[in-house]
Design a protein around this motif. Sequence first.
Motif, PDB file in Angstrom:
ATOM      1  N   GLU A  76      30.343  30.169  53.177  1.00  0.00           N
ATOM      2  CA  GLU A  76      31.513  31.152  53.210  1.00  0.00           C
ATOM      3  C   GLU A  76      30.970  32.507  52.573  1.00  0.00           C
ATOM      4  N   HIS A 127      31.463  35.718  50.556  1.00  0.00           N
ATOM      5  CA  HIS A 127      32.490  36.073  49.542  1.00  0.00           C
ATOM      6  C   HIS A 127      32.192  37.529  48.922  1.00  0.00           C
ATOM      7  N   ASN A 128      32.915  38.298  48.780  1.00  0.00           N
ATOM      8  CA  ASN A 128      32.821  39.772  48.129  1.00  0.00           C
ATOM      9  C   ASN A 128      32.926  39.748  46.681  1.00  0.00           C
ATOM     10  N   ARG A 129      32.138  39.706  45.916  1.00  0.00           N
ATOM     11  CA  ARG A 129      32.210  39.723  44.412  1.00  0.00           C
ATOM     12  C   ARG A 129      32.847  41.066  43.679  1.00  0.00           C
ATOM     13  N   GLN A 144      40.854  40.650  51.436  1.00  0.00           N
ATOM     14  CA  GLN A 144      39.372  40.269  51.717  1.00  0.00           C
ATOM     15  C   GLN A 144      39.576  39.597  52.884  1.00  0.00           C
ATOM     16  N   VAL A 154      37.876  36.499  54.866  1.00  0.00           N
ATOM     17  CA  VAL A 154      37.306  35.267  54.802  1.00  0.00           C
ATOM     18  C   VAL A 154      36.697  34.832  56.020  1.00  0.00           C
ATOM     19  N   ARG A 183      34.112  32.012  57.185  1.00  0.00           N
ATOM     20  CA  ARG A 183      33.674  30.476  56.953  1.00  0.00           C
ATOM     21  C   ARG A 183      32.883  30.026  58.174  1.00  0.00           C
ATOM     22  N   CYS A 191      26.946  35.179  50.421  1.00  0.00           N
ATOM     23  CA  CYS A 191      27.133  33.989  51.597  1.00  0.00           C
ATOM     24  C   CYS A 191      26.681  32.538  50.980  1.00  0.00           C
ATOM     25  N   THR A 251      29.242  25.952  50.409  1.00  0.00           N
ATOM     26  CA  THR A 251      30.137  25.646  49.694  1.00  0.00           C
ATOM     27  C   THR A 251      30.506  23.918  49.780  1.00  0.00           C
ATOM     28  N   THR A 275      29.107  29.294  41.334  1.00  0.00           N
ATOM     29  CA  THR A 275      30.138  29.053  42.241  1.00  0.00           C
ATOM     30  C   THR A 275      30.329  27.537  42.153  1.00  0.00           C
TER      31      THR A 275
END
Length: 455
Positions: free
Chosen positions: A68, A70-72, A144, A146, A148, A409, A412, A430
């Motif tokens: 995935e 992800h924007n931190r 945000q 998402v 995947r 990215c 997961t 994570t």
Amino acid sequence: MPAAARLSFTCARETIISNMNINFAERAHNHNWKLDPIVRSLLDTDFYKLLMLQFIWKNFPATRVTSEVHNRTVSVRLADRISASALRDQLEHVRGLRLRRSELVWLTGNTFYGTKQIFEPAFLHWLEHDFKLSDYEVTEHEGQLVIRFSGLWSEVTMWEVYALAIVSEMKTRAALATLNELELDVLYARAKTRLWDKIELLRGVPGLRLSDFGTRRRHSFLWQEYCVQALSRALGPNLTGTSNTALAYKLDLEAIGTNAHELPMAMAALASQGSDEDLRASQYKVLELWARSYDNELLITLPDTFGTTQFLAGAPDWVAQWTGQRIDSKDPFIAGDEYIAWLVSRGQDPKRKRLIASDGLDASTIVDLHAYFNGRIRFSAGWGTLLTNDFRDCHPRGEDTFQPISLVCKLTSADGIPTVKLSDNPSKATGPANLIDRYRRVFGSPVLEELPVLV
């Protein structure tokens, strides 16, 4: 600086910059972005992704994973700036790309890290005829995007850099669309001046080794190419290469890269159904597999996935014989000293080893690190986001829409088992909280002080 020296630097800057005739303002103002895809070649990725793809193809052909984006930088609501539909168009374009014959010939016959045919013929045949990218999902949640990816590991892994580069440049394009042509001129003039100021810091540093690591969070492909060309012409052999395979191919530079956290994360997940000892040993099992495919300068450890200190403390003696170590989430001065002390304790000469720093570096830190480690270990720097996307305070109206953000990215799950990354910086950890607790217990990695993550 004496007047003569200032004149010399000014002339050098004008010679280098004037020879790179890209009118960014005109391109941004006149282009129809729908006809201008962000990723135009499957080589437009970091070189380590191709090395890892071959490793995965060989060792884990049936493993299924999910990753995935992800924007931190949660304060930046990407879904408000980027159209999900336009994003799907860009992702779908990448799915339709195939390697060109000339690119395959280059991968086949080029010498990487002094080794010919680093890619096996069977792998290249598969890459040409059978490789494909997995399906994907794009949704929105709390402002945000998402994104995947799910499927065979060999179909998912390459999405990482493509997706990050696409999202980063779509953010850029959205901001560029709000500027008129004069404002675009001002923006890029300021960014070019900043780039040159950094180059001035680096020019003439004896023994400097520097590589471009800026693909995944770049301002744009054209800007990354511009930055790499400027560095190449100003620094000469002190620029050892670029992680961007397309630019290495185009500009006749060394392709730079080794491996990433994705491998030990997946190996640990697959081992986590066994004993604690199986889980702990997985971080070394992945190195054993890697060494069956690669050697010499590609034998670089990345020890911070579950904590650097525990990795070094428990490492088998043969790990000390590897070529070097990359630092990605610990203070590089502290981590470098720790590595040097560990090498000495294992009977190794640090001066024969490589130390690579790559986490959020900028020119001034690179110079300081080089001075600190020079003569003690073979230090090199991977310069990323603050090379290819430093437009901080360059906006002509003082807005922050061009500030770089921390996009990642991450894997997961592997074969349905959640993955975990502990990191040396808890801000980068994570995975599900209960599994993080187990991993900290098994690996003996305490919760360290959180450090800010800029990029």
